[in-house]
Structures are given as structure tokens and as C-alpha cells.
Design a protein around this motif. Structure first.
Motif, PDB file in Angstrom:
ATOM      1  N   MET A   1      16.258   5.197  14.736  1.00  0.00           N
ATOM      2  CA  MET A   1      16.156   5.269  13.292  1.00  0.00           C
ATOM      3  C   MET A   1      15.317   6.485  12.920  1.00  0.00           C
ATOM      4  O   MET A   1      14.304   6.765  13.545  1.00  0.00           O
ATOM      5  N   SER A   2      15.743   7.145  11.893  1.00  0.00           N
ATOM      6  CA  SER A   2      14.993   8.324  11.462  1.00  0.00           C
ATOM      7  C   SER A   2      13.701   7.915  10.749  1.00  0.00           C
ATOM      8  O   SER A   2      13.637   6.873  10.094  1.00  0.00           O
ATOM      9  N   ARG A   3      12.716   8.761  10.902  1.00  0.00           N
ATOM     10  CA  ARG A   3      11.444   8.528  10.198  1.00  0.00           C
ATOM     11  C   ARG A   3      11.655   8.578   8.696  1.00  0.00           C
ATOM     12  O   ARG A   3      11.003   7.857   7.946  1.00  0.00           O
ATOM     13  N   ALA A   4      12.564   9.456   8.269  1.00  0.00           N
ATOM     14  CA  ALA A   4      12.822   9.599   6.831  1.00  0.00           C
ATOM     15  C   ALA A   4      13.377   8.305   6.243  1.00  0.00           C
ATOM     16  O   ALA A   4      12.975   7.899   5.146  1.00  0.00           O
ATOM     17  N   LEU A   5      14.277   7.638   6.956  1.00  0.00           N
ATOM     18  CA  LEU A   5      14.835   6.385   6.458  1.00  0.00           C
ATOM     19  C   LEU A   5      13.770   5.295   6.421  1.00  0.00           C
ATOM     20  O   LEU A   5      13.646   4.566   5.438  1.00  0.00           O
ATOM     21  N   ARG A   6      12.978   5.180   7.464  1.00  0.00           N
ATOM     22  CA  ARG A   6      11.887   4.192   7.479  1.00  0.00           C
ATOM     23  C   ARG A   6      10.941   4.466   6.314  1.00  0.00           C
ATOM     24  O   ARG A   6      10.513   3.546   5.613  1.00  0.00           O
ATOM     25  N   ALA A   7      10.625   5.747   6.072  1.00  0.00           N
ATOM     26  CA  ALA A   7       9.731   6.115   4.970  1.00  0.00           C
ATOM     27  C   ALA A   7      10.364   5.778   3.621  1.00  0.00           C
ATOM     28  O   ALA A   7       9.671   5.309   2.704  1.00  0.00           O
ATOM     29  N   ALA A   8      11.673   5.976   3.490  1.00  0.00           N
ATOM     30  CA  ALA A   8      12.363   5.664   2.226  1.00  0.00           C
ATOM     31  C   ALA A   8      12.358   4.156   1.967  1.00  0.00           C
ATOM     32  O   ALA A   8      12.152   3.707   0.831  1.00  0.00           O
ATOM     33  N   ILE A   9      12.574   3.374   3.005  1.00  0.00           N
ATOM     34  CA  ILE A   9      12.546   1.912   2.855  1.00  0.00           C
ATOM     35  C   ILE A   9      11.129   1.462   2.508  1.00  0.00           C
ATOM     36  O   ILE A   9      10.924   0.628   1.624  1.00  0.00           O
ATOM     37  N   ARG A  10      10.136   2.048   3.179  1.00  0.00           N
ATOM     38  CA  ARG A  10       8.744   1.706   2.891  1.00  0.00           C
ATOM     39  C   ARG A  10       8.399   2.047   1.447  1.00  0.00           C
ATOM     40  O   ARG A  10       7.744   1.271   0.751  1.00  0.00           O
ATOM     41  N   ALA A  11       8.855   3.207   0.977  1.00  0.00           N
ATOM     42  CA  ALA A  11       8.583   3.624  -0.403  1.00  0.00           C
ATOM     43  C   ALA A  11       9.231   2.664  -1.396  1.00  0.00           C
ATOM     44  O   ALA A  11       8.629   2.310  -2.416  1.00  0.00           O
ATOM     45  N   GLU A  12      10.454   2.232  -1.116  1.00  0.00           N
ATOM     46  CA  GLU A  12      11.144   1.278  -1.991  1.00  0.00           C
ATOM     47  C   GLU A  12      10.336  -0.012  -2.104  1.00  0.00           C
ATOM     48  O   GLU A  12      10.131  -0.542  -3.188  1.00  0.00           O
ATOM     49  N   ILE A  13       9.846  -0.495  -0.971  1.00  0.00           N
ATOM     50  CA  ILE A  13       9.087  -1.738  -0.957  1.00  0.00           C
ATOM     51  C   ILE A  13       7.714  -1.546  -1.604  1.00  0.00           C
ATOM     52  O   ILE A  13       7.253  -2.399  -2.367  1.00  0.00           O
ATOM     53  N   SER A  14       7.081  -0.424  -1.341  1.00  0.00           N
ATOM     54  CA  SER A  14       5.757  -0.149  -1.911  1.00  0.00           C
ATOM     55  C   SER A  14       5.774  -0.076  -3.428  1.00  0.00           C
ATOM     56  O   SER A  14       4.758  -0.325  -4.075  1.00  0.00           O
ATOM     57  N   SER A  15       6.920   0.259  -4.000  1.00  0.00           N
ATOM     58  CA  SER A  15       7.007   0.408  -5.456  1.00  0.00           C
ATOM     59  C   SER A  15       7.156  -0.928  -6.188  1.00  0.00           C
ATOM     60  O   SER A  15       7.052  -0.976  -7.405  1.00  0.00           O
ATOM     61  N   ILE A  16       7.382  -2.000  -5.454  1.00  0.00           N
ATOM     62  CA  ILE A  16       7.535  -3.322  -6.073  1.00  0.00           C
ATOM     63  C   ILE A  16       6.165  -3.828  -6.529  1.00  0.00           C
ATOM     64  O   ILE A  16       5.215  -3.870  -5.750  1.00  0.00           O
ATOM     65  N   ILE A  17       6.083  -4.211  -7.791  1.00  0.00           N
ATOM     66  CA  ILE A  17       4.857  -4.794  -8.338  1.00  0.00           C
ATOM     67  C   ILE A  17       4.963  -6.309  -8.186  1.00  0.00           C
ATOM     68  O   ILE A  17       5.890  -6.921  -8.724  1.00  0.00           O
ATOM     69  N   PRO A  18       4.036  -6.927  -7.442  1.00  0.00           N
ATOM     70  CA  PRO A  18       4.179  -8.359  -7.163  1.00  0.00           C
ATOM     71  C   PRO A  18       4.032  -9.235  -8.404  1.00  0.00           C
ATOM     72  O   PRO A  18       3.207  -8.965  -9.272  1.00  0.00           O
ATOM     73  N   LEU A  19       4.837 -10.270  -8.434  1.00  0.00           N
ATOM     74  CA  LEU A  19       4.780 -11.275  -9.491  1.00  0.00           C
ATOM     75  C   LEU A  19       3.541 -12.153  -9.340  1.00  0.00           C
ATOM     76  O   LEU A  19       2.881 -12.496 -10.310  1.00  0.00           O
ATOM     77  N   ASP A  20       3.251 -12.517  -8.097  1.00  0.00           N
ATOM     78  CA  ASP A  20       2.225 -13.526  -7.836  1.00  0.00           C
ATOM     79  C   ASP A  20       1.598 -13.277  -6.463  1.00  0.00           C
ATOM     80  O   ASP A  20       1.965 -12.322  -5.754  1.00  0.00           O
ATOM     81  N   ALA A  21       0.686 -14.138  -6.085  1.00  0.00           N
ATOM     82  CA  ALA A  21      -0.016 -13.994  -4.806  1.00  0.00           C
ATOM     83  C   ALA A  21       0.945 -14.100  -3.623  1.00  0.00           C
ATOM     84  O   ALA A  21       0.774 -13.400  -2.620  1.00  0.00           O
ATOM     85  N   LEU A  22       1.960 -14.942  -3.731  1.00  0.00           N
ATOM     86  CA  LEU A  22       2.912 -15.092  -2.633  1.00  0.00           C
ATOM     87  C   LEU A  22       3.707 -13.798  -2.428  1.00  0.00           C
ATOM     88  O   LEU A  22       3.872 -13.345  -1.299  1.00  0.00           O
ATOM     89  N   GLU A  23       4.164 -13.196  -3.514  1.00  0.00           N
ATOM     90  CA  GLU A  23       4.899 -11.943  -3.342  1.00  0.00           C
ATOM     91  C   GLU A  23       3.972 -10.843  -2.831  1.00  0.00           C
ATOM     92  O   GLU A  23       4.377 -10.028  -1.987  1.00  0.00           O
ATOM     93  N   ALA A  24       2.729 -10.809  -3.277  1.00  0.00           N
ATOM     94  CA  ALA A  24       1.766  -9.829  -2.768  1.00  0.00           C
ATOM     95  C   ALA A  24       1.578 -10.007  -1.258  1.00  0.00           C
ATOM     96  O   ALA A  24       1.545  -9.026  -0.504  1.00  0.00           O
ATOM     97  N   GLU A  25       1.492 -11.253  -0.826  1.00  0.00           N
ATOM     98  CA  GLU A  25       1.367 -11.553   0.607  1.00  0.00           C
ATOM     99  C   GLU A  25       2.615 -11.089   1.361  1.00  0.00           C
ATOM    100  O   GLU A  25       2.516 -10.486   2.431  1.00  0.00           O
ATOM    101  N   HIS A  26       3.798 -11.364   0.798  1.00  0.00           N
ATOM    102  CA  HIS A  26       5.051 -10.952   1.431  1.00  0.00           C
ATOM    103  C   HIS A  26       5.150  -9.423   1.510  1.00  0.00           C
ATOM    104  O   HIS A  26       5.599  -8.878   2.529  1.00  0.00           O
ATOM    105  N   LEU A  27       4.727  -8.749   0.447  1.00  0.00           N
ATOM    106  CA  LEU A  27       4.755  -7.284   0.442  1.00  0.00           C
ATOM    107  C   LEU A  27       3.832  -6.722   1.513  1.00  0.00           C
ATOM    108  O   LEU A  27       4.212  -5.823   2.275  1.00  0.00           O
ATOM    109  N   GLN A  28       2.615  -7.239   1.590  1.00  0.00           N
ATOM    110  CA  GLN A  28       1.640  -6.764   2.572  1.00  0.00           C
ATOM    111  C   GLN A  28       2.155  -6.983   4.000  1.00  0.00           C
ATOM    112  O   GLN A  28       2.072  -6.090   4.845  1.00  0.00           O
ATOM    113  N   ALA A  29       2.694  -8.163   4.275  1.00  0.00           N
ATOM    114  CA  ALA A  29       3.217  -8.465   5.618  1.00  0.00           C
ATOM    115  C   ALA A  29       4.410  -7.571   5.948  1.00  0.00           C
ATOM    116  O   ALA A  29       4.555  -7.116   7.090  1.00  0.00           O
ATOM    117  N   THR A  30       5.239  -7.297   4.967  1.00  0.00           N
ATOM    118  CA  THR A  30       6.417  -6.453   5.203  1.00  0.00           C
ATOM    119  C   THR A  30       6.017  -5.009   5.473  1.00  0.00           C
ATOM    120  O   THR A  30       6.573  -4.362   6.374  1.00  0.00           O
TER     121      THR A  30
END
Length: 179
Positions: free
Chosen positions: A1-30
Motif C-alpha cells: 500500500m502506498s504511503r499516500a493512500l494511507r495518509a489520505a485515509i488517515r486524513a479522511e478519518i481525522s477530519s471527522i468531528i465526533p458526535l460523542d465519547a464513543l465516536e471519539a474513542e472509535h476515532l482514536q483507536a482507528t
């Protein structure tokens, strides 16, 4: 896998603003999982590797949501699927839109929700949820080999007890985002 693709997926996930503590936990673990260098895509059904990316793309018309009666899961679910090796989740949404509903050419926005769900006790789906605003009149041709039915539900009529365990939280997030 390219580093660029991993970075793009990470950026997509990092941009999500969590609804609640559970989503914040899921984001951090991901994000930790992505940063670990682990394989992100399912290579073999049903669970190799045991943690992998998947998507839901929720077709939304105002306060209505399209769900499909999924034959294998026995649940009413948003359409979606596993992300193929080397594929960005947004590309998976475009591919699955065509495969599952016969729809092409819809713009795919950034993911708005993320969940981590144990499936059948043997693997973990890391699911990016995409909300696509469409009209109920959009012609659909659902995959009858995978689904018994496709149906629009008003938000107050959603079959929460027979769906993904995070669906109610996703609807709450949609409501918050549109407020």
C-alpha cells in the motif's frame, strides 16, 4: 500500500468531528490502528485480517433514509461494503453504489461518522459512514442477490432494533449536522 493512500485515509478519518465519547474513542483507536502500519483491507472472506475497513453510504432525502433488507445479515442496513485492497473508502462508495443500487455519478462527500463494530464474533469492521443527499425519486436497481428489499424510512420510523447498532447515533449526528 502506498504511503499516500494511507495518509489520505488517515486524513479522511481525522477530519471527522465526533458526535460523542464513543465516536471519539472509535476515532482514536482507528487512528492508532492506521499509524501502526497494520493491513487496512480485508484480503480473504470473512475475516482476514480480523480488523478491516468498510463503508456505509446512507442515501438521505430530507428526514428519510434508504435501508436495504440484507439477506446474509438479516438486518435493515444502509448500503455499503468492504473496501477493496488498495482502494480509498470514497472509491469503495462509488463502486458499491453501482454494484448494489445501479447508480453512478453521484458525488461522494467526506465521511461524517465512524464506528468500530464486532461482526459475528470473529472480526472488526472499521466503518466510515457517508451521507449522500439524494431525491427519493432517484431510480434505483438494488442487487436482489444481496438484498430482499430496498425501502425508504422516515427517521421516526427506522427499524433500530433490526439494524446496525450505531444507526440511531448516526441519525442523531445527521440531525445535529443539519441543525
Amino acid at each position: 500500500m502506498s504511503r499516500a493512500l494511507r495518509a489520505a485515509i488517515r486524513a479522511e478519518i481525522s477530519s471527522i468531528i465526533p458526535l460523542d465519547a464513543l465516536e471519539a474513542e472509535h476515532l482514536q483507536a482507528t487512528l492508532a490502528w492506521i499509524d501502526s502500519g497494520a493491513e487496512l483491507w480485508r484480503r480473504e472472506k470473512p475475516a482476514t485480517p480480523p480488523e478491516h475497513l468498510s463503508t456505509y453510504f446512507a442515501l438521505v432525502d430530507g428526514s428519510s433514509l434508504l435501508l436495504v433488507d440484507h439477506k446474509n445479515a438479516g438486518l435493515w442496513l444502509p448500503t455499503g461494503g468492504h473496501v477493496d485492497p488498495g482502494e480509498h473508502p470514497r472509491d469503495a462508495v462509488a463502486r458499491e453504489l453501482l454494484e448494489e443500487l445501479g447508480v453512478s455519478g453521484l458525488p461522494v462527500p467526506a465521511a461524517s461518522f465512524l464506528t468500530r463494530t464486532e461482526v459475528a464474533g470473529h472480526h472488526l469492521d472499521v466503518t466510515l459512514w457517508y451521507a449522500l443527499s439524494v431525491s427519493r425519486t432517484l431510480p434505483l436497481r438494488y442487487d436482489q442477490t444481496e438484498f430482499n428489499e430496498a425501502r425508504w424510512f422516515d427517521f421516526d420510523q427506522l427499524p433500530y432494533s433490526d439494524s446496525d447498532p450505531h444507526l440511531a447515533r448516526f441519525i442523531a449526528k445527521l440531525a445535529k449536522m443539519s441543525a
